[in-house]
Design an enzyme around this catalytic site. Structure first.
Site, PDB file in Angstrom:
ATOM      1  N   GLY A  49       0.779  -1.227   0.000  1.00  7.75           N
ATOM      2  CA  GLY A  49       0.000   0.000   0.000  1.00  7.75           C
ATOM      3  C   GLY A  49       0.812   1.279   0.000  1.00  7.75           C
ATOM      4  N   HIS A  74      20.699  15.733 -11.222  1.00  4.82           N
ATOM      5  CA  HIS A  74      19.950  15.527 -12.466  1.00  4.82           C
ATOM      6  C   HIS A  74      18.458  15.418 -12.135  1.00  4.82           C
ATOM      7  CE1 HIS A  74      20.494  11.440 -10.943  1.00  4.82           C
ATOM      8  NE2 HIS A  74      19.515  11.039 -11.726  1.00  4.82           N
ATOM      9  N   ASP A  78      14.898   9.500  -8.720  1.00 10.95           N
ATOM     10  CA  ASP A  78      15.795   9.019  -7.665  1.00 10.95           C
ATOM     11  C   ASP A  78      16.741  10.103  -7.168  1.00 10.95           C
ATOM     12  OD1 ASP A  78      17.415   9.170  -9.886  1.00 10.95           O
ATOM     13  OD2 ASP A  78      18.234   7.153  -9.717  1.00 10.95           O
ATOM     14  N   HIS A 142      24.190  11.116 -19.112  1.00  8.52           N
ATOM     15  CA  HIS A 142      23.214  10.243 -18.464  1.00  8.52           C
ATOM     16  C   HIS A 142      22.021  10.153 -19.418  1.00  8.52           C
ATOM     17  CE1 HIS A 142      21.465   7.967 -15.325  1.00  8.52           C
ATOM     18  NE2 HIS A 142      20.669   8.902 -14.821  1.00  8.52           N
ATOM     19  N   GLU A 196      29.036   6.801  -8.425  1.00  4.71           N
ATOM     20  CA  GLU A 196      27.890   5.872  -8.445  1.00  4.71           C
ATOM     21  C   GLU A 196      28.309   4.453  -8.817  1.00  4.71           C
ATOM     22  OE1 GLU A 196      25.073   4.924 -11.087  1.00  4.71           O
ATOM     23  OE2 GLU A 196      25.679   6.171 -12.760  1.00  4.71           O
ATOM     24  N   VAL A 365      19.604   0.595 -23.349  1.00  4.58           N
ATOM     25  CA  VAL A 365      20.900   0.465 -22.682  1.00  4.58           C
ATOM     26  C   VAL A 365      20.819   1.272 -21.394  1.00  4.58           C
ATOM     27  CG1 VAL A 365      22.239   0.160 -24.791  1.00  4.58           C
ATOM     28  CG2 VAL A 365      21.938   2.458 -23.861  1.00  4.58           C
ATOM     29  N   SER A 366      21.658   0.922 -20.451  1.00  9.41           N
ATOM     30  CA  SER A 366      21.647   1.581 -19.161  1.00  9.41           C
ATOM     31  C   SER A 366      22.135   3.023 -19.277  1.00  9.41           C
ATOM     32  CB  SER A 366      22.532   0.810 -18.179  1.00  9.41           C
ATOM     33  OG  SER A 366      22.589   1.466 -16.936  1.00  9.41           O
ATOM     34  N   HIS A 368      23.786   4.165 -16.840  1.00  8.55           N
ATOM     35  CA  HIS A 368      24.844   4.133 -15.826  1.00  8.55           C
ATOM     36  C   HIS A 368      26.096   3.466 -16.382  1.00  8.55           C
ATOM     37  CE1 HIS A 368      21.673   5.062 -12.862  1.00  8.55           C
ATOM     38  NE2 HIS A 368      20.953   4.215 -13.578  1.00  8.55           N
TER      39      HIS A 368
END
Length: 555
Positions: A49, A74, A78, A142, A196, A365-366, A368
């Protein structure tokens, strides 16, 4: 390098370590506190929930007079998703690129701050001066443009927060990285690198976006019918590629999802998306075109890409129903906790007869950096100390091993958990304690009012249901006036369990009669004994433990 001698430097992750998402890092230089990112995380499976999860900012609230700024790397959720919640508690200016600030302001439209918020747009040429430090920025690549790394210049050298990044040699325009500036920082001396770790377990370099563009071009020209694209709302690279290929294959594009509509409108307004005017059509107009002339881009609440697609598959969308001739592109890698939902969605697409393409088919593609990207950043920066961030624990460990592979010693690397203090004082770097940190759960308009006990109750209700005993007492006459009446939801089918219900009522009656004959008694004692007796009986009969709620009234 800052000329003022800095006595104490602390790095405190409040989110983003031991997890994917919810990024928030405290950089404390002497008496000044700087916050990098203010992100959110989508709930894990056991968080029943819950809408979103944000960092616990108790430490910032306790030291809010010392917070000098919030720096956003950015515009993804997140990194900025909790900014409106944080600004309810903390009065501090917000720094970020043009697009990032625009997206952050959209969050404040939904939950306005109780005070005037100062926003400052910065670029890779900006310099922000503070008493203990000055702050500069550099562009990174990014999946969203205007991504920045943040640099705090101290007397010991630069503290560099990379933000989320990869190295793509074909990146252009607002996606192009500041390689020269990164190298310059390394030459001048990087004291500490916060980098990261999301793809630290993936070998090689992250695939170039040009590979995806080529794959999308082939798919768009070959697809026999409509193309449905599931995408994160803030993945500007993928959104632009879809529009570009749609224009090249003479298709019209409809956007599904309020968060995606806002992003596209904002991208067009600020010049971050290039779309021909006649390519963009409302969803209600798709029936006016042949199927092979249509592309539908879909995302859901909070930018979750599968929500709108699920609605289409289950025939709950007013204007769109899945067809056998459809081609579905899932252009993202599922975050932890989303895998089951994604595979269920793929199965439903297959049942509908449509074709589905995922990341392994080169439609994503990522955003990162993989292992070689991360090693390149380490070699460019050549830091004295290294703190891997933004990733689950195994990713942080993998990143620390990469750092060792390029020449760093274990003693130079600090793997911090949420709330850990990495402190530099008197010439030594060490872990020096903890501050309060963890998850704050958002459920509807409630912020933090759902905790572990509530989640435990929700889990119990979802597994074994609820069992309610209602009884009315005549206290003057020391007797039961009515009941006990048994109500059950999610436990057993009542019509087929009449004997169980009768015996449960008898057990409750026996307990109550034992107490009402006494001169004085406590409601809590009666309720607890009813719970205990029924819990034992129901488990013996069913091997289930429903939530038992006695309700006792009197007149």
């Amino acid at each position: 390098m800052n000329k003022t001698k800095n006595e104490v430097i602390r790095i405190i992750p409040l989110g983003g370590v031991g997890e994917v998402g919810k990024a928030m890092y405290v950089v404390e230089i002497d008496e000044e506190i700087f916050v990098v990112d203010s992100g959110l995380m989508f709930p894990e499976d056991e968080m029943l929930g819950i809408d979103i999860v944000i960092p616990d900012i108790t430490y910032l609230e306790e030291n809010k007079e010392r917070v000098k700024g919030i720096f956003l790397t950015h515009g993804h959720e997140d990194a900025i998703g909790s900014i409106a919640y944080i600004l309810q508690k903390i009065k501090a200016p917000v720094y970020g690129s043009k697009l990032t600030i625009a997206l952050a302001k959209e969050h404040l439209k939904e939950l306005p701050a109780p005070h005037q918020v100062k926003f400052f747009e910065v670029t890779n040429k900006s310099r922000m001066n503070f008493r203990s430090t000055y702050v500069t920025f550099f562009h990174t690549t990014h999946s969203i443009p205007d991504s920045l790394g943040v640099v705090f210049h101290t007397s010991e050298g630069a503290i560099v927060h990379t933000g989320e990044f990869k190295f793509d040699q074909s990146a252009q325009g607002k996606f192009r990285p500041d390689l020269a500036k990164m190298a310059q920082l390394g030459e001048e001396g990087v004291f500490m690198l916060l980098s990261e770790s999301t793809e630290a377990e993936r070998p090689g370099y992250t695939t170039s976006e040009t590979v995806i563009a080529e794959r999308l071009a082939k798919t768009f020209h070959a697809a026999p019918g409509r193309i449905l694209v599931a995408v994160y709302a803030s993945n500007f690279i993928r959104i632009q590629q879809v529009f570009t290929q749609a224009q090249a294959s003479y298709r019209k594009v409809a956007v599904v999802g309020k968060s995606l509509e806002k992003v596209v409108d904002l991208g067009l307004k600020l010049g971050y998306l290039e779309i021909e005017e006649d390519t963009f059509i409302p969803v209600s107009d798709i029936h006016k075109y042949q199927d092979d002339e249509i592309v539908i881009i879909a995302t859901g609440n909070q930018g979750e890409p599968l929500d709108a697609l699920d609605k289409i598959i289950r025939k709950h969308h007013r204007d769109i129903k899945m067809k056998e001739t459809d081609t579905v592109l899932i252009t993202f890698t599922p975050s932890p906790g989303m895998e089951v939902q994604m595979y269920n969605t793929m199965n439903q697409i297959a049942k509908a007869g449509a074709r589905v393409l995922t990341a392994d088919k080169k439609v994503h593609v990522s955003g990162h950096g993989s292992q070689e990207d991360l090693k390149l950043m380490l070699n460019l920066m050549r830091p004295k100390y290294f703190v891997p961030i933004q990733g689950e624990y195994r990713m942080l460990i993998a990143h620390s091993k990469l750092a060792q592979s390029v020449g760093m010693h274990k003693s130079q690397i600090f793997i911090a958990d949420k709330g850990d203090i990495v402190e530099y004082k008197n010439g030594k770097m060490r872990m020096s304690g903890r501050v309060q940190a963890g998850n704050v759960l958002i459920d509807g308009i409630g912020v933090g009012d759902v905790g572990n006990i509530v989640l435990r109750d929700r889990k119990l209700l979802s597994q074994d249901g609820i069992f309610i005993v209602v009884v009315t007492l005549n206290r003057a006459q020391k007797r039961i006036a009515s009941g006990p009446e048994i109500l059950s939801r999610g436990f057993v089918y009542v019509r087929e369990s009449e004997e169980l219900m009768v015996e449960a009522a008898d057990i409750a009656r026996t307990v109550i009669e034992k107490y009402v004959n006494k001169d004085t008694f406590e409601w809590t004692n009666i309720k607890q004994e009813i719970r205990d007796e029924l819990n034992t009986y129901l488990f013996q009969k069913t091997k289930r433990r429903p939530m038992i709620i006695p309700i006792i009234m009197e007149y």
